[in-house]
Design an enzyme around this catalytic site. Structure first.
Site, PDB file in Angstrom:
ATOM      1  CB  SER A 268      -0.892   0.007   1.247  1.00  9.08           C
ATOM      2  OG  SER A 268      -1.545   1.246   1.419  1.00  9.08           O
TER       3      SER A 268
ATOM      4  CE1 TYR B  72      -3.127  -1.932   5.969  1.00 10.49           C
ATOM      5  CE2 TYR B  72      -2.772   0.290   5.142  1.00 10.49           C
ATOM      6  CZ  TYR B  72      -3.175  -1.018   4.931  1.00 10.49           C
ATOM      7  OH  TYR B  72      -3.617  -1.412   3.686  1.00 10.49           O
TER       8      TYR B  72
END
Length: 311
Positions: free
Chosen positions: A159, A185
């Site tokens: 990501s 994350y």
């Protein structure tokens, strides 16, 4: 410096478009998280071109519904479901040992995003455990099958959130520093990219190539822990590089490209976005790849930490 890898495809390309005309008959694929979000469309595109596809999912009831839908839309009956809980190493090992047949494609797609602080049974921070360590254990467990394929590809869905944090080796699991969901994350997504770097270095001689990618901004169940207000705030503060929402078919395109397109034969250790190799990140932007995510020394260090964790 090597030439940047580009393809005829881009941000608006769909999963079907990037493998148009490709015959995957006789190929076996495993897609983690294949029952939701871009995992569904990744699996559908591979099945539509003849691959035998296993949906490796935590919720097997949802997996069976998805498998039935993919069979109905593609006509390929070789779509099955297997249980996988990436936060449980026993579950990971059970899947890795389920078959000894050659495995040509592994798409490490499943993940969790910006969860409240949670720990697995062995004390690992949940996002790092699920997004990186579980996939590391699965891929290394499947290595004999990948070798048998004689030219396997592994896809690591990362990501642009990796820009939020390198891997903080001194405190990966937030045992001493204050927990922040997006940093956690981001760290796990950086780990996904570093894994592709080191895995390719180790395995390319066996014909196994590993790449990572940013799929783009897609509204899926991945954001279940993120409020609409939080998403709006993040998008407003994203700076240069903010893109429109992609459809799930567009979001799956780069994954499918890396998994199956002949354009990327013998390519590994790279990070892609919008179907091209990403450029270096520029300060103040939210696209491109951070230098720390491609650092071979960090990749080797993460590998050693991961081996020690999952053994």
């Amino acid at each position: 410096m090597t030439e940047r890898i580009t393809t005829p495809f881009g941000a608006e390309s769909t999963a079907e478009q990037v493998v148009h005309g490709v015959d995957l008959t006789g190929k076996r694929a495993v897609v983690t998280g294949g029952a939701s979000g871009i995992g569904v469309e990744t699996a559908r595109a591979l099945a539509a071109h003849g691959a035998e596809v296993v949906l490796a999912v935590r919720d097997t009831t949802a997996g069976e519904r998805t498998a039935e839908d993919i069979v109905a839309t593609t006509g390929n009956k070789q779509v099955t479901v297997a249980h996988l809980d990436l936060a449980d190493l026993a579950s990971v090992r059970a899947l890795a040992e389920q078959s000894d047949e050659p495995l040509h494609i592994l798409v490490n797609n499943a993940g969790v995003m910006a969860t409240p602080l949670r720990r697995t049974g062995n004390g690992w921070e949940l996002q790092f455990a699920t997004n990186h360590l579980g996939h590391f254990a699965l891929t290394t467990g499947l290595l004999p099958r990948l070798r048998k394929a004689g030219g396997a590809r592994v896809v690591s869905v990362a990501s642009s959130a990796h820009l939020r944090s390198p891997v903080v080796f001194d405190d990966i699991h937030f045992e001493r520093r204050e927990y922040e969901p997006w940093s956690a994350y981001g760290q796990s997504k950086t780990a996904n990219i570093l894994f592709a770097v080191e895995a390719t270095r180790r395995w390319s001689g066996d014909g196994i190539f590993v790449n990572s990618l940013h799929p783009g901004s897609i509204r899926t169940g991945l954001q279940r822990h993120v409020t609409d207000e939080e998403i709006a705030r993040l998008r407003a503060s994203a700076g240069v590089g903010l893109t429109e929402w992609k459809t799930v078919e567009q979001g799956a395109a780069t994954s499918v490209l890396l998994a199956a397109s002949p354009l990327l034969d013998h390519v590994g250790g790279h990070y892609f976005e919008d179907c091209d190799e990403a450029l270096p990140n520029q300060p103040g932007t939210r696209f491109g790849v951070a230098a720390y995510a491609l650092d071979p020394e960090a990749a080797a260090r993460l590998w050693d930490v991961s081996v020690a964790s999952v053994r």
